[in-house]
Design a protein around this motif. Sequence first.
Motif, PDB file in Angstrom:
ATOM      1  N   PHE A  47     -77.422  33.640 -10.632  1.00 26.54           N
ATOM      2  CA  PHE A  47     -77.780  34.014  -9.258  1.00 26.54           C
ATOM      3  C   PHE A  47     -79.014  34.907  -9.257  1.00 26.54           C
ATOM      4  N   ASN A  48     -79.049  35.866 -10.185  1.00 30.23           N
ATOM      5  CA  ASN A  48     -80.216  36.748 -10.286  1.00 30.23           C
ATOM      6  C   ASN A  48     -81.479  35.937 -10.552  1.00 30.23           C
ATOM      7  N   SER A  49     -81.385  34.939 -11.416  1.00 33.80           N
ATOM      8  CA  SER A  49     -82.561  34.134 -11.752  1.00 33.80           C
ATOM      9  C   SER A  49     -83.059  33.318 -10.553  1.00 33.80           C
ATOM     10  N   GLN A  50     -82.174  33.120  -9.582  1.00 32.60           N
ATOM     11  CA  GLN A  50     -82.544  32.411  -8.349  1.00 32.60           C
ATOM     12  C   GLN A  50     -83.003  33.372  -7.267  1.00 32.60           C
ATOM     13  N   GLY A  51     -83.109  34.656  -7.627  1.00 29.60           N
ATOM     14  CA  GLY A  51     -83.549  35.660  -6.668  1.00 29.60           C
ATOM     15  C   GLY A  51     -82.438  36.210  -5.788  1.00 29.60           C
ATOM     16  N   LEU A  52     -81.204  35.923  -6.141  1.00 29.31           N
ATOM     17  CA  LEU A  52     -80.061  36.401  -5.356  1.00 29.31           C
ATOM     18  C   LEU A  52     -79.377  37.563  -6.065  1.00 29.31           C
ATOM     19  N   SER A  53     -78.921  38.513  -5.291  1.00 29.82           N
ATOM     20  CA  SER A  53     -78.121  39.607  -5.817  1.00 29.82           C
ATOM     21  C   SER A  53     -76.752  39.066  -6.213  1.00 29.82           C
ATOM     22  N   ALA A  54     -76.184  39.657  -7.247  1.00 30.71           N
ATOM     23  CA  ALA A  54     -74.848  39.258  -7.682  1.00 30.71           C
ATOM     24  C   ALA A  54     -73.789  39.565  -6.636  1.00 30.71           C
ATOM     25  N   THR A  55     -74.104  40.465  -5.723  1.00 29.60           N
ATOM     26  CA  THR A  55     -73.150  40.799  -4.658  1.00 29.60           C
ATOM     27  C   THR A  55     -73.565  40.201  -3.316  1.00 29.60           C
ATOM     28  N   SER A  56     -74.487  39.255  -3.351  1.00 25.82           N
ATOM     29  CA  SER A  56     -74.896  38.591  -2.115  1.00 25.82           C
ATOM     30  C   SER A  56     -73.738  37.750  -1.588  1.00 25.82           C
ATOM     31  N   PRO A  57     -73.747  37.470  -0.294  1.00 27.72           N
ATOM     32  CA  PRO A  57     -72.675  36.626   0.252  1.00 27.72           C
ATOM     33  C   PRO A  57     -72.564  35.275  -0.458  1.00 27.72           C
ATOM     34  N   GLN A  58     -73.697  34.702  -0.851  1.00 25.34           N
ATOM     35  CA  GLN A  58     -73.665  33.404  -1.537  1.00 25.34           C
ATOM     36  C   GLN A  58     -72.984  33.512  -2.894  1.00 25.34           C
ATOM     37  N   ALA A  59     -73.324  34.554  -3.660  1.00 22.90           N
ATOM     38  CA  ALA A  59     -72.728  34.728  -4.982  1.00 22.90           C
ATOM     39  C   ALA A  59     -71.232  35.016  -4.863  1.00 22.90           C
ATOM     40  N   VAL A  60     -70.881  35.911  -3.974  1.00 23.40           N
ATOM     41  CA  VAL A  60     -69.470  36.271  -3.797  1.00 23.40           C
ATOM     42  C   VAL A  60     -68.668  35.057  -3.343  1.00 23.40           C
ATOM     43  N   SER A  61     -69.209  34.294  -2.419  1.00 16.61           N
ATOM     44  CA  SER A  61     -68.527  33.095  -1.932  1.00 16.61           C
ATOM     45  C   SER A  61     -68.326  32.076  -3.052  1.00 16.61           C
ATOM     46  N   SER A  62     -69.333  31.908  -3.873  1.00 14.11           N
ATOM     47  CA  SER A  62     -69.234  30.964  -4.986  1.00 14.11           C
ATOM     48  C   SER A  62     -68.159  31.390  -5.980  1.00 14.11           C
ATOM     49  N   ILE A  63     -68.158  32.659  -6.346  1.00 13.10           N
ATOM     50  CA  ILE A  63     -67.136  33.169  -7.271  1.00 13.10           C
ATOM     51  C   ILE A  63     -65.753  33.028  -6.644  1.00 13.10           C
ATOM     52  N   ALA A  64     -65.642  33.333  -5.360  1.00 10.41           N
ATOM     53  CA  ALA A  64     -64.351  33.215  -4.664  1.00 10.41           C
ATOM     54  C   ALA A  64     -63.839  31.779  -4.708  1.00 10.41           C
ATOM     55  N   GLN A  65     -64.713  30.830  -4.412  1.00 12.23           N
ATOM     56  CA  GLN A  65     -64.300  29.425  -4.407  1.00 12.23           C
ATOM     57  C   GLN A  65     -63.897  28.955  -5.802  1.00 12.23           C
ATOM     58  N   GLN A  66     -64.697  29.307  -6.796  1.00  6.37           N
ATOM     59  CA  GLN A  66     -64.421  28.863  -8.170  1.00  6.37           C
ATOM     60  C   GLN A  66     -63.132  29.452  -8.716  1.00  6.37           C
ATOM     61  N   ARG A  67     -62.826  30.673  -8.330  1.00  6.10           N
ATOM     62  CA  ARG A  67     -61.671  31.371  -8.891  1.00  6.10           C
ATOM     63  C   ARG A  67     -60.455  31.360  -7.962  1.00  6.10           C
ATOM     64  N   GLY A  68     -60.601  30.760  -6.774  1.00  3.46           N
ATOM     65  CA  GLY A  68     -59.490  30.727  -5.827  1.00  3.46           C
ATOM     66  C   GLY A  68     -59.140  32.097  -5.285  1.00  3.46           C
ATOM     67  N   LEU A  69     -60.181  32.890  -4.983  1.00  5.81           N
ATOM     68  CA  LEU A  69     -59.998  34.259  -4.517  1.00  5.81           C
ATOM     69  C   LEU A  69     -60.458  34.421  -3.082  1.00  5.81           C
ATOM     70  N   THR A  70     -60.008  35.481  -2.461  1.00  7.78           N
ATOM     71  CA  THR A  70     -60.572  35.852  -1.169  1.00  7.78           C
ATOM     72  C   THR A  70     -61.957  36.444  -1.433  1.00  7.78           C
ATOM     73  N   PRO A  71     -62.827  36.451  -0.434  1.00 10.79           N
ATOM     74  CA  PRO A  71     -64.139  37.078  -0.633  1.00 10.79           C
ATOM     75  C   PRO A  71     -64.047  38.544  -1.056  1.00 10.79           C
ATOM     76  N   VAL A  72     -63.098  39.274  -0.508  1.00 12.97           N
ATOM     77  CA  VAL A  72     -62.940  40.688  -0.873  1.00 12.97           C
ATOM     78  C   VAL A  72     -62.541  40.808  -2.339  1.00 12.97           C
ATOM     79  N   ASP A  73     -61.582  39.996  -2.783  1.00 15.30           N
ATOM     80  CA  ASP A  73     -61.171  40.039  -4.185  1.00 15.30           C
ATOM     81  C   ASP A  73     -62.320  39.622  -5.105  1.00 15.30           C
ATOM     82  N   ALA A  74     -63.089  38.630  -4.693  1.00 17.77           N
ATOM     83  CA  ALA A  74     -64.237  38.186  -5.494  1.00 17.77           C
ATOM     84  C   ALA A  74     -65.286  39.286  -5.602  1.00 17.77           C
ATOM     85  N   GLU A  75     -65.501  40.018  -4.521  1.00 17.91           N
ATOM     86  CA  GLU A  75     -66.464  41.111  -4.559  1.00 17.91           C
ATOM     87  C   GLU A  75     -65.984  42.234  -5.476  1.00 17.91           C
ATOM     88  N   VAL A  76     -64.711  42.567  -5.406  1.00 18.12           N
ATOM     89  CA  VAL A  76     -64.150  43.589  -6.290  1.00 18.12           C
ATOM     90  C   VAL A  76     -64.254  43.127  -7.741  1.00 18.12           C
TER      91      VAL A  76
END
Length: 90
Positions: A47-76
């Motif tokens: 995500f960083n290499s694409q110019g996105l912050s690791a805590t950006s909504p896009q990154a958090v949403s992607s991690i949430a979807q991949q891991r089956g988490l809520t956005p809040v849990d993915a951010e934590v």
Amino acid sequence: MNVAGALLLGFVAICLGSAAQAASPLLESVKQNPALAQSICAQLRQFNSQGLSATSPQAVSSIAQQRGLTPVDAEVLTTYVIGLHCPDVR
């Protein structure tokens, strides 16, 4: 640990509050599995290499979807992983 890492860990501690007990199995799974943490670090670096912050909504949403988490849990989770395993990630 640098100042940014310390701030991230402080942020995690504050964010966890009462959610810490609910999220602890999730955080323990990463703590006990460094390979999983490094895999998440690699995703966040991408995500960083694409110019996105690791805590950006896009990154958090992607991690949430991949891991089956809520956005809040993915951010934590991402904040925890960054603080412990990949402080170079932004």
